[in-house]
Design an enzyme around this catalytic site. Structure first.
Site, mmCIF file in Angstrom:
data_model
loop_
_atom_site.group_PDB
_atom_site.id
_atom_site.type_symbol
_atom_site.label_atom_id
_atom_site.label_comp_id
_atom_site.label_asym_id
_atom_site.label_seq_id
_atom_site.Cartn_x
_atom_site.Cartn_y
_atom_site.Cartn_z
ATOM 1 N N HIS A 56 2.250 -1.994 -3.707
ATOM 2 C CA HIS A 56 1.181 -2.513 -4.577
ATOM 3 C C HIS A 56 0.805 -3.930 -4.151
ATOM 4 C CE1 HIS A 56 2.699 0.798 -7.188
ATOM 5 N NE2 HIS A 56 1.401 0.946 -7.389
ATOM 6 N N ASN A 57 0.023 -4.011 -3.090
ATOM 7 C CA ASN A 57 -0.361 -5.280 -2.488
ATOM 8 C C ASN A 57 -1.863 -5.285 -2.207
ATOM 9 O OD1 ASN A 57 -0.651 -3.708 -0.056
ATOM 10 N ND2 ASN A 57 1.574 -3.857 0.194
#
Length: 465
Positions: free
Chosen positions: A201-202
């Site tokens: 989750h970047n």
């Protein structure tokens, strides 16, 4: 792969105890006792007031990580783009593997109750004219950008920012909503800075989801069927949908009774947080791409974005898909409720669409997701919290993780969307079928190897007796 802004960023200390590296994060509001408690939790030591910090070896690794990431990106670019000789490619691949292993060994992270923003803190937008190196998109790139086959691994952050900027211009959103181009740049930079360096989750995940939405808008001719306001909601919700994600899911937040879970009463704590951060950014005049819309338009856009980001909570998957199925046979583009349900399904499709992409683009994302899962399950075991089997490194494999997700989540959802947009079948559904078949074959191979090993162990035991 973005990081959160300085206003959000907690202080970090890295500890090595018994050869194990731990990252301890704490806010400026922590007192000495809080920090000592965090050290003890991270290292598994009993909480003792007389504990001396000299027990630990404390050091920085941010500089090393930045250097390794830079070298890694350079090597991957050379392999992918320059057509090196076979011998050189193999050497590069070896170097890349060595660097990845080194980074993985140093990437242990631990969350704490101090890792989220307090209400009083403010985002710090960049007030100067944004100066990220603008990547001039070729015609080949702009055409590829409209397709799900786009290779998202080949691009550095400034290039992804330029691609996102292009999407807003190409869709006519900058013109139709009178967005200042400099404000758009500054907003995108602030968005980038408020994604953390999680394995999955970047900022690159944010770019993937938005690029897939851009692809679906093109493939399904959504600009002909939906209003420009709907298109703005879809794109902006995609960009903002995982802002400041801590790398630990809602289940962890609720079970660990984190600040976010308490703040949002266990109701989609992460998604509510993503929404809050998105509108904190837009509340800054320097980053407000919606400053030129009237109050009524802003109200509708805000509600639409919130609805879409909240729809990305997988706990609501069955509810949202069933709601869409109810209206599918009599779908009416003039019905606002019908359009809202469609938009919710579209952002859900894009959010979990990695397996739609070619295998060489999709598979690294599985590794990233499993790394994030294992990071969480290891922490849950340490804290005595429940551990989901699909996140447990001792129970899950890549094929088992993907087969169920493809068969029971992804494929049924895209099959439903195909009923409204038949063009989706060949471009998006077919790759999902192929991915399912490939992982089932891999599972059969894994099962056969396990059976062989089991038989060999039994045979060895019989010989000894």
């Amino acid at each position: 792969m973005g990081s959160n802004s300085s206003a959000y960023r907690p202080k970090c200390i890295y500890l090595e105890t018994d050869g194990r590296i731990q990252k301890v994060a704490f806010s400026k509001y922590c007192n000495s006792r809080d920090i000592m408690d965090l050290f003890c939790i991270a290292t598994g030591l009993p909480r003792c007031p007389s504990l001396s910090l000299s027990y630990f070896r404390v050091f920085k690794i941010d500089e090393l990580r930045t250097e390794v990431a830079s070298q890694l990106a350079m090597l991957e670019k050379r392999v992918e783009l320059e057509g090196l000789k076979v011998v050189e490619i193999e050497k590069c691949k070896s170097d890349i593997k060595k660097m990845r292993d080194e980074m993985a060994a140093r990437s242990t992270s631990c969350p704490c109750k101090y890792s989220f923003l307090d209400e009083n803190k403010k985002l710090m937008p960049r007030r100067d004219v944004p100066s990220y190196p603008k990547y001039m998109l070729s015609q080949e790139t702009t055409e590829a950008l409209r397709k799900p086959t786009f290779d998202v691994w080949l691009w550095e952050p400034n290039e992804m920012l330029s691609c996102l900027e292009h999407m807003y211009h190409d869709l006519g959103l900058v013109k139709d909503f009178n967005i200042n181009p400099i404000t758009l740049k500054r907003w995108l930079l602030c968005i980038h800075d408020n994604y953390r360096n999680n394995p999955f989750h970047n900022f690159r995940h944010c770019f993937c989801v938005t690029q897939m939405m851009y692809s679906m808008i093109s493939l399904c001719s959504l600009q002909v069927k939906l209003s420009q306001m709907d298109i703005l909601m879809l794109m902006t919700a995609s960009v903002c949908h995982d802002l400041d994600h801590p790398g630990y899911n809602n289940t962890y937040q609720i079970n660990a009774r984190t600040e976010l879970a308490l703040r949002y009463n266990d109701i989609s704590p992460l998604e509510n947080h993503h929404c809050a951060v998105a509108f904190q950014i837009l509340a800054q005049p320097e980053c407000n791409i919606l400053c030129n819309v009237d109050k009524e338009q802003f109200k509708r856009i805000r509600q639409g974005i919130i609805t879409l980001i909240l729809a990305t909570d997988m706990a609501r998957h069955a509810e949202i898909l069933d709601s869409f199925k109810e209206i599918l046979d009599n779908f009416d583009y003039s019905n606002e409720e019908h359009v809202t349900r469609l938009k919710m399904v579209l952002i859900k499709c894009c959010d979990i669409s990695n397996e739609v992409r070619p295998m060489e683009v999709a598979e690294p994302w599985v590794d990233c997701l499993l790394e994030e899962y294992f990071m969480q399950s290891d922490r849950e075991k340490t804290e005595g919290l429940p551990v989901a089997p699909f996140m447990d490194r001792d129970k899950v494999t890549k094929p088992t993780a993907q087969i169920g997700f493809l068969k029971f989540v992804l494929i049924p959802m895209f099959e439903t969307v195909t009923k409204l947009f038949p063009e989706v079948e060949e471009v998006m559904l077919q790759p999902l079928w192929e991915s399912r078949d490939r992982y089932e074959e891999l599972k059969q191979i894994d099962d056969a190897m396990k059976e062989k090993k089991k038989n060999e162990t039994l045979a060895a035991g019989n010989r000894e007796t």
